[in-house]
Enzyme design. Structure first.
Site, PDB file in Angstrom:
ATOM      1  N   GLY A  54      -1.937  -6.896 -15.743  1.00 38.09           N
ATOM      2  CA  GLY A  54      -0.784  -6.475 -16.620  1.00 38.09           C
ATOM      3  C   GLY A  54      -0.690  -7.647 -17.835  1.00 38.09           C
ATOM      4  CB  CYS A 111      -3.389 -10.185 -12.709  1.00 36.54           C
ATOM      5  SG  CYS A 111      -5.326 -10.803 -12.416  1.00 36.54           S
ATOM      6  CB  SER A 170       4.393  -0.150  10.745  1.00 33.95           C
ATOM      7  OG  SER A 170       3.308   0.322  10.170  1.00 33.95           O
ATOM      8  CD  GLU A 182       1.380 -11.856  -7.836  1.00 34.25           C
ATOM      9  OE1 GLU A 182       1.663 -12.756  -8.715  1.00 34.25           O
ATOM     10  OE2 GLU A 182       0.578 -11.105  -7.746  1.00 34.25           O
ATOM     11  CE  LYS A 214      15.387   1.829  32.719  1.00 31.69           C
ATOM     12  NZ  LYS A 214      16.113   3.100  32.123  1.00 31.69           N
ATOM     13  CG  HIS A 218      -2.428 -12.743  -8.550  1.00 33.58           C
ATOM     14  ND1 HIS A 218      -1.979 -11.389  -8.833  1.00 33.58           N
ATOM     15  CD2 HIS A 218      -3.589 -12.747  -9.210  1.00 33.58           C
ATOM     16  CE1 HIS A 218      -3.094 -10.670  -9.258  1.00 33.58           C
ATOM     17  NE2 HIS A 218      -4.140 -11.433  -9.334  1.00 33.58           N
ATOM     18  CB  ILE A 248     -11.504   1.030  21.032  1.00 33.66           C
ATOM     19  CG1 ILE A 248     -11.310   2.357  21.969  1.00 33.66           C
ATOM     20  CG2 ILE A 248     -12.844   0.606  21.304  1.00 33.66           C
ATOM     21  CD1 ILE A 248     -12.014   3.568  21.651  1.00 33.66           C
ATOM     22  CE  LYS A 297       9.660   6.700  32.265  1.00 33.22           C
ATOM     23  NZ  LYS A 297       9.842   5.990  33.720  1.00 33.22           N
ATOM     24  CG  ASP A 335       1.470  -9.587   8.770  1.00 32.13           C
ATOM     25  OD1 ASP A 335       2.893  -9.554   8.153  1.00 32.13           O
ATOM     26  OD2 ASP A 335       0.913  -8.873   9.238  1.00 32.13           O
TER      27      ASP A 335
HETATM   28  N1  GLN Z   1      -9.318  -6.001 -12.901  1.00 31.52           N
HETATM   29  C1  GLN Z   1      -8.805  -7.445 -13.492  1.00 31.52           C
HETATM   30  C2  GLN Z   1      -9.942  -8.389 -13.499  1.00 31.52           C
HETATM   31  O1  GLN Z   1     -10.731  -8.436 -12.483  1.00 31.52           O
HETATM   32  C3  GLN Z   1      -7.455  -8.007 -13.137  1.00 31.52           C
HETATM   33  C4  GLN Z   1      -7.597  -8.215 -11.555  1.00 31.52           C
HETATM   34  C5  GLN Z   1      -6.102  -8.169 -11.075  1.00 31.52           C
HETATM   35  O2  GLN Z   1      -5.052  -7.713 -11.561  1.00 31.52           O
HETATM   36  N2  GLN Z   1      -5.697  -8.812 -10.004  1.00 31.52           N
HETATM   37  O3  GLN Z   1      -9.985  -9.099 -14.264  1.00 31.52           O
END
Ligand code: GLN
Length: 535
Positions: free
Chosen positions: A385, A383, A16, A511, A225, A509, A151, A191, A73
C-alpha cells in the site's frame, strides 16, 4: 517454581470453531492470575511455514518479532496475551520432517530405521517441551491444528498421548467440539460431540475438559449428558455460545470457571480471581461507542476477511479507543475502474490500502490513491500500500509516466520501487524476505513522529522491494516526505504528504503489533484523523 504445565487444545466435528480463540482466552485468564503463559500452534500441513501460502488457503501470514512467517492464530495469541511469540510458537509437519530428515542425513540415528513413531513423535514432543524449558513458562498451551480424525494430525495426537503418559499430572487436554442446532426439530444435537470424543479416545487421549461451540445457549441437562457420555466431570464441560466479539470469550470462559477448574486439575494455586479491568474497559468502550466510522480496505483478497485479519483487528482496536464503532468495508481492488472509483470511495471516512504481492488489482490501488489524495481523505498505505502511494505520486504528481515497482514491471523506465540489494541473490522463496522487527528513526515534526511520540521505534516487516533512494530528492522537493528511515541501512520506511490531513504509508506492518491492551499508535493516529475528517 513447579514444573511447566502443558495444556493441549484439540478440535473435533468441524474446523473453524475457534480453537485459537479458546486457547487465547484460556491463556489470558491464566496470565491474569499471575502466571507466565505462552501459546503454541502445531499445524499439520507439509509446508515448512505458511509464508509461501496464498492467503486464500489459510488467511493472513502473521510475522513474529524474530522474523518467522507464522499462522494467523499467533496474531490472536499476541492480541490476547500482549506478549510476543517466536519461531518456536508455530511448528508444522513440514518443519518436523525437515528436522528429522536433516538428522538422518547427518547420521544421527546411527543406522536405525527412521519411523513416525518414535522419531517423528519424538521431534514433535521436543518442540512442545522446548517452550517450557527454553523460556521458563508456567503454562505452555499447545493448539493442534485441524480436526481429530484427520490423517494429517495423527502424529500430533499420538505425541499428545505419549506426553500425557510422560508428564502425568503436569498435562491436560481440552477438546473443542460443535453442537449443531436442528431448526426443523428445534433441538441441539450432542451426537457429533460424542463421536468426536470417541475418536479422540480411540487415538488414546481422554479429554479433561470439553468446550462446546454452539449458537444457542445449552441447558444444564445437555451439559450433564455430554459429561456422562464422554467421561468428563460435569463442571468441566464449558459452552462457548456465539458472542458479538471474540474479545468477550475470555469473560464467557471466566464465568464458567474454566481457569479455576484447570488450575485445580493441575494442582496449581488458584490465586485471586482477576478483575480483568483493562479488558472490561475495552469491551465497555466498544459497547458504548455510538458514532460509526466507515473505513474502506482496498485489497485483492477481500472475499476472505481472514486474509487481512491483523489489519481488521488493529482498526477495530483503534476505533474502540477512539470511542467509535467500526464499519469496515472490504473493497475489491480488482473491480475499481476510473469510472467507478469516486462512487465506490465517496462514502468512506478513511481508506486503507492493503499489503500484497503481484500485479493483480494493482491499478485499482493506484486509482483509489489518486482519488484519496486529490480529495484529501485520510489514507493509510501498508507495505505494498505504501509502495503504491509512491508509484501513484510519481505518475500523477512527478509526471513520471509508467513509473512502477520492478515487481510489477521489471522494465519500467522509472523504478521508484525496486528490489532490495540483499534480495537480488535470493533464489528460495520460503523465509527469504526481509522479515521481522527492524529499527526505524522518525523525523521530528512529522505525523508519524507525532503518532508514536518518540524518535526510535521498531516494527515488523515482510517484503522484498523498497523505495528507490535515487528518487528521494525529487519526492521530497515536491511534497512527499520520507519521515521514517532505518538507521542501519538508510531504507525509507515511512512516507507522508504533510499538507494532507493524514496521508501516510509505511513499509512495515504495524498491524502485527497491536493488541487489545496496547493498540498500535499509528492505527490510533489514523483513526483519530478519520474522526476529525468526519466532523
Ligand atoms: N510485494 C511487496 C514487496 O515484496 C510488498 C509486500 C507486502 O505488502 N507485504 O516488497
Amino acid at each position: 517454581m513447579a514444573d511447566t504445565k502443558y495444556i493441549f487444545v484439540t478440535g473435533g466435528v468441524i474446523s473453524s470453531l475457534g480453537k485459537g480463540i479458546i486457547a487465547a482466552s484460556l491463556g489470558k485468564l491464566l496470565q491474569e492470575r499471575g502466571y507466565k503463559v505462552t501459546i503454541q500452534k502445531l499445524d499439520p500441513y507439509i509446508n515448512i511455514d505458511p509464508g509461501t501460502l496464498n492467503p486464500y488457503e489459510h488467511g493472513e501470514c502473521y510475522v513474529t518479532v524474530d522474523g518467522h512467517e507464522a499462522d494467523l492464530d499467533l496474531g490472536h495469541y499476541e492480541r490476547f496475551l500482549n506478549t510476543p511469540t517466536h519461531k518456536d510458537n508455530n511448528i508444522t509437519t513440514g518443519r518436523i520432517y525437515q528436522n528429522v530428515i536433516n538428522k538422518e542425513r547427518k547420521g544421527d540415528y546411527l543406522g536405525k530405521t527412521v519411523q513416525i513413531v518414535p522419531h517423528i513423535t519424538d521431534e514433535i514432543k521436543r518442540n512442545i517441551k522446548l517452550l517450557g524449558t527454553k523460556y521458563d513458562y508456567d503454562f505452555v498451551i499447545t493448539e493442534i491444528g485441524g480436526t481429530v480424525g484427520d490423517i494429517e494430525s495423527l502424529p500430533f495426537i499420538e505425541s499428545v498421548r505419549q506426553l500425557r503418559w510422560e508428564l502425568g499430572r503436569n498435562c491436560l487436554c481440552v477438546h473443542l467440539t460443535y453442537v449443531p442446532y436442528i431448526a426443523a426439530a428445534k433441538e441441539v444435537k450432542t451426537k457429533p460431540t460424542q463421536h468426536s470424543v470417541k475418536q479422540l479416545q480411540s487415538e488414546g487421549v481422554q479429554p479433561d475438559m470439553l468446550v462446546l461451540r454452539t449458537e444457542h445457549r445449552l441447558n444444564k441437562d445437555i451439559l450433564r449428558k455430554v459429561a456422562l457420555f464422554c467421561n468428563v466431570e460435569a463442571d468441566a464441560v464449558m459452552q462457548s455460545v456465539d458472542v458479538p466479539t471474540i474479545y468477550e470469550v475470555p469473560l464467557l470462559m471466566q464465568e464458567q470457571k474454566m481457569d479455576e477448574i484447570i488450575l485445580r486439575k493441575l494442582n496449581m494455586p488458584i490465586k485471586e480471581k482477576p478483575a480483568m479491568k483493562d479488558w472490561r474497559n475495552f469491551l465497555d468502550k466498544k459497547k458504548n461507542a455510538k458514532e460509526t466510522l466507515r473505513i474502506g480496505l482496498v485489497g485483492k483478497y477481500v472475499e476472505l476477511p481472514d486474509a487481512y485479519k491483523s489489519i481488521n483487528e488493529s482498526l477495530l482496536q483503534a476505533a474502540t479507543y477512539n470511542e467509535r464503532k467500526l464499519d469496515l468495508q472490504f473493497i475489491h481492488s480488482d473491480k475499481i475502474t476510473a469510472e467507478n472509483v469516486a462512487n465506490t470511495l465517496s462514502s468512506m471516512d478513511g481508506i486503507v490500502i492493503a499489503p500484497g504481492f503481484g500485479q493483480r488489482g494493482i491499478e485499482g490501488k493506484f486509482l483509489s490513491l489518486k482519488y484519496a489524495r486529490e480529495n484529501d481523505v485520510p489514507t493509510f498505505g501498508i507495505c505494498l500500500g505504501m509502495q503504491c502511494m509512491v508509484i501513484e505520486y510519481a505518475r500523477n504528481v512527478l509526471k513520471l509516466e509508467e513509473a512502477n515497482s520492478t515487481e510489477m514491471n521489471p522494465h519500467t523506465p522509472f523504478k521508484v520501487i525496486d528490489l532490495m540489494e540483499g534480495q537480488k541473490t535470493v533464489t528460495n522463496m520460503g523465509g527469504s524476505m526481509r522479515l521481522g522487527a527492524y529499527n526505524c528513526t522518525l523525523l521530528k515534526g512529522s505525523k508519524v513522529y507525532e503518532a508514536y511520540g518518540k524518535e526510535k521505534i521498531q516494527e515488523r516487516h515482510r517484503h522484498r522491494f523498497e523505495f528507490n533512494e535515487d528518487y528521494r530528492d525529487e519526492f521530497e522537493k515536491s511534497g512527499m516526505r520520507c519521515t521514517g528511515i532505518n538507521p542501519e541501512t538508510g531504507l525509507v520506511e515511512v512516507v507522508e504528504i504533510p499538507e494532507k490531513k493524514w496521508f501516510l504509508g509505511v513499509q512495515f506492518h504495524p498491524e502485527y503489533n497491536s493488541t487489545v491492551i496496547s493498540p498500535n499508535p499509528l492505527f490510533l493516529s489514523f483513526v483519530k484523523a478519520v474522526v476529525e475528517n468526519k466532523k
